[in-house]
Design an enzyme around this catalytic site. Structure first.
Site, PDB file in Angstrom:
ATOM      1  N   PRO B  66       0.851  -1.196   0.000  1.00 34.07           N
ATOM      2  CA  PRO B  66       0.000   0.000   0.000  1.00 34.07           C
ATOM      3  C   PRO B  66       0.888   1.248   0.000  1.00 34.07           C
ATOM      4  CG  PRO B  66      -0.018  -1.056   2.154  1.00 34.07           C
ATOM      5  CD  PRO B  66       0.724  -1.971   1.242  1.00 34.07           C
ATOM      6  N   HIS B  67       0.494   2.244  -0.764  1.00 37.68           N
ATOM      7  CA  HIS B  67       1.326   3.451  -0.804  1.00 37.68           C
ATOM      8  C   HIS B  67       0.512   4.668  -1.206  1.00 37.68           C
ATOM      9  CE1 HIS B  67       1.447   1.722  -4.903  1.00 37.68           C
ATOM     10  NE2 HIS B  67       1.442   2.974  -5.290  1.00 37.68           N
ATOM     11  N   GLY B  68       1.072   5.808  -0.932  1.00 39.99           N
ATOM     12  CA  GLY B  68       0.420   7.059  -1.303  1.00 39.99           C
ATOM     13  C   GLY B  68       1.471   8.140  -1.396  1.00 39.99           C
TER      14      GLY B  68
END
Lengths: 555, 156
Positions: B66-68
């Site tokens: 997961p990343h942002g």
């Protein structure tokens, strides 16, 4: 910006004009002889109290000049008979001397070889070697209407090439006078594709005459590059290294990052492999790439076949997408997809020459593990090398063929590359195979044998040289597929993209419309094509040729 | 810069308590609640969940990334968590996820963000590394596994 100029001269046209003059002269001499002899005949026959019509006079002249001498009309006086002898001899001289002499002039090639170019010639490209690269370059130059001249020192070779329709000037390459004679200071530049020893001497000779003119040379080593640059070359292209890097970009391994091919102003063209990403088994429409990242898919490679992007084109595991977008849009694509498609197992590189080594180096930069199969153990300088014959299936299997995500074939031998492609495809129908090819006809066979990508020295070198000389207008995606930029021709100015029917008529697709200060990527069909803009298109060789004949030449 | 320079034991959870996709993402993001490098934790959370909506970051082989990316962090942040119970993550191979690596990038460091994501993906795909991570039980052991693995990689 004027990119493509009409040729300002043609050696071919000059030769035709010269031939026409030679033939005209022959006909004029014949007509003068016929007329003069006919008049004299009528005058002299009158002394013998005979009178004939002009047609009969001409008839007598022709039969005697051609040595037929039917004898139905004869002179009886000495003067008349003397004239008869003169007419027969003039006919013989015409048939036996003048006609053969003119024919020799017409067909003897060395007589037709040019030693210099007229002073009116300008913006031409001077090529100093005849090889695969320069042949492909000449084809490109012709297509884009850029004049060229090929310098051939050997008269026999120059004659043969002239006969084949090339624009030849025969002169010594290392003589500075040669370059004055081919109007170097008015040229677009000089291209040196010979060996680097010759290229160095030629560069020195050129620099004695012109300090400024661009000199683009090929080289096959770092030291050759250094020497050529210090002797005065403007650009040096190391084809082996370029080929290695180019092939490495196409390798499906590591991640699904889109790899930049080139920039056109602010438009980036990139390629992305899709194996292991959520894009597999979707159509381009379903992929929603435009909505997600803003990028446009302009083309797609599927098992060695390139096709223009269509909404219903299906993306398969072996597909490679050709993307167009701004640098930010390509970054966005990468941000979404770089986490996917991670394949285990080292890539197999076959051939440890210049291309193979450059390819390995680029893979290292991409943090992709690889193994290099090389026959010559003297070249095996690190633990990356496996020494042996790649055509031996046992060696391929021992090298990890069954777990490798991709194979890159880099040997110089096209036949060997076709053989290896077939052999590898037999064991691994799913593996990615990319190969180097040499000749157009073998490139076709490589694709047929199962290659996913083929690139040749000739096309890559020719396109790079062309771009350096004409400042970046063609970009080779792979063998036979280019992205290219042209000024809007009169045939298209004022039409919308839909009205222009570029795709329907040529098979090329419009990637972007660029004006001086802005670029519209993947414009919609209702976009107006305006005069003064440039169009960036993508298409295969046939489509590109059709585009030029349909829109540029008529324009 | 290496991943192991960005990760430290404070941001490792050896046993995640949640068993849902959103739950484990929140658990990792919550590690940064009082972190001075985060200006607005909710915006950070939003950026990660929005990315997740585009396409699942469950890459397959039991791991997810997961990343942002946001302006509301002063540095690149990362956290790692593992779970012994399977987490339904809508991964690409339709298999559950056990290992989760969270990365929060800065808006103005796009290139580095992509390189870090790519590096995480490349490392985590190695069967041996995943086996070592599954076997590690403490924060220190997990940290050691990452450091050891990254020794052979270039600085980013």
């Amino acid at each position: 910006m004027k990119i493509f100029e009409r040729p300002t001269f043609s050696l071919g046209k000059r030769t035709s004009r010269r031939n026409a003059i030679l033939i005209s002269r022959l006909v004029i001499v014949l007509l003068l002889l016929l007329a003069g002899n006919s008049i004299l005949f009528r005058y002299l026959i009158n002394f013998e109290n005979k009178d004939y019509s002009w047609i009969t006079c001409l008839y007598w002249t022709v039969t005697n000049m051609s040595t037929l001498g039917l004898g139905d009309i004869t002179f009886e006086s000495d003067l008349g008979r003397l004239f008869n002898i003169f007419v027969t001899v003039s006919g013989l001289a015409f048939i036996l001397v003048l006609v053969p002499f003119t024919l020799v002039k017409l067909f003897q090639s060395t007589e037709r070889i040019h030693r210099e170019l007229p002073r009116t010639v300008k913006d031409h490209v001077i090529i100093t070697n005849f090889d695969h690269v320069s042949q492909t370059l000449i084809r490109k130059l012709k297509q884009f209407k850029v004049p060229y001249v090929l310098l051939i020192p050997d008269l026999k070779e120059a004659a043969e090439l002239t006969d084949k329709g090339f624009n030849i000037v025969s002169a010594d390459l290392d003589d500075r006078e040669t370059y004055k004679k081919v109007q170097i200071n008015q040229s677009a530049g000089v291209v040196l594709t010979g060996n680097h020893f010759v290229n160095t001497s030629v560069t020195y000779a050129i620099r004695q005459v012109s300090k400024e003119i661009p000199v683009v040379s090929t080289a096959d080593s770092d030291s050759a590059e250094e020497v050529l640059l210090s002797s005065g070359a403007t650009n040096v292209i190391k084809l082996g290294e370029m080929m290695g890097k180019s092939l490495a970009r196409r390798i499906t391994a590591g991640d699904a990052l889109a790899h930049d091919i080139e920039f056109f102003d602010n438009l980036k063209i990139a390629e992305a492999t899709v194996k292991g990403t959520p894009l597999v088994n979707k159509t381009l429409k379903e992929s929603q790439l435009r909505e997600l990242a803003g990028v446009s898919v302009v083309g797609i490679w599927n098992e060695g076949k390139f096709s223009l992007a269509k909404a219903d084109t299906k993306i398969s595991e072996r597909s490679v997408l050709v993307l167009a977008g701004s640098p930010e849009q390509i970054d966005m694509y990468n941000e979404i997809f770089c986490i996917y498609n991670v394949a285990n197992g080292p890539v197999l590189v076959i051939g440890g020459g210049k291309v193979g080594r450059a390819l390995g180096k680029t893979l290292e930069e991409r943090e992709i593990d690889y193994k290099l199969i090389e026959k010559d153990e003297r070249l095996a300088v690190s633990d990356k090398y496996i020494v042996g014959d790649a055509s031996d299936k046992e060696l391929l299997l021992r090298s990890g063929l069954m777990t490798s995500p991709a194979v890159a074939i880099t040997t110089e031998d096209d036949n060997m590359n076709i053989f290896l492609t077939t052999l590898i495809r037999k064991f691994r129908p799913d593996i990615q195979i990319i190969s180097r090819g040499k000749l157009d006809r073998t490139v076709e066979l490589l694709y047929r044998a199962g290659c996913d990508f083929v690139m040749s020295y000739a096309s890559m070198g020719a396109n790079s040289i062309f771009n350096l000389l004409k400042k970046g207008n063609i970009l080779m995606i792979a063998e036979g597929v280019d992205v290219f930029k042209v000024d809007v021709p009169g045939t298209l100015a004022g039409l919308t993209i839909r009205e222009s029917s570029v795709r329907e008529k040529s098979g090329c697709s419009i990637v972007a419309l660029a004006s001086e200060d802005s670029i519209k990527i993947n414009p919609n069909p209702s976009t107006l094509i305006e005069e003064g803009q440039s169009i960036i298109l993508i298409g295969n060789f046939d489509a590109e040729t059709k585009f030029f004949s349909e829109f540029m030449e008529k324009g | 810069m290496k991943l192991s320079d960005l990760l430290n034991e404070s941001f490792i959870i050896p046993e995640l308590t949640s068993d849902s996709k959103e739950g484990v993402i929140n658990e990792l993001i919550d590690l940064f609640i009082d972190d001075p490098r985060v200006k607005d934790i909710e915006k950070v959370r939003q950026s990660v969940l929005e990315r997740e909506k585009i396409m699942s970051t469950g890459v397959g082989k039991g791991f997810a990334i997961p990343h942002g990316k946001t302006e509301l962090v002063t540095e690149i942040l990362c956290a790692f968590g593992k779970s012994s119970t399977p987490i339904e993550y809508q991964a690409l191979d339709a298999q559950p996820v056990y290992l989760i690596f969270l990365l929060i990038g800065k808006d103005n460091l796009v290139s580095l963000h992509i390189k870090l994501l790519s590096r995480i993906s490349r490392m985590m795909t190695k069967d041996t590394l995943r086996e070592k991570l599954v076997a590690a039980t403490t924060k220190a052991e997990i940290m050691h596994v990452f450091k050891e693995e990254e020794e052979t990689y270039f600085d980013l």
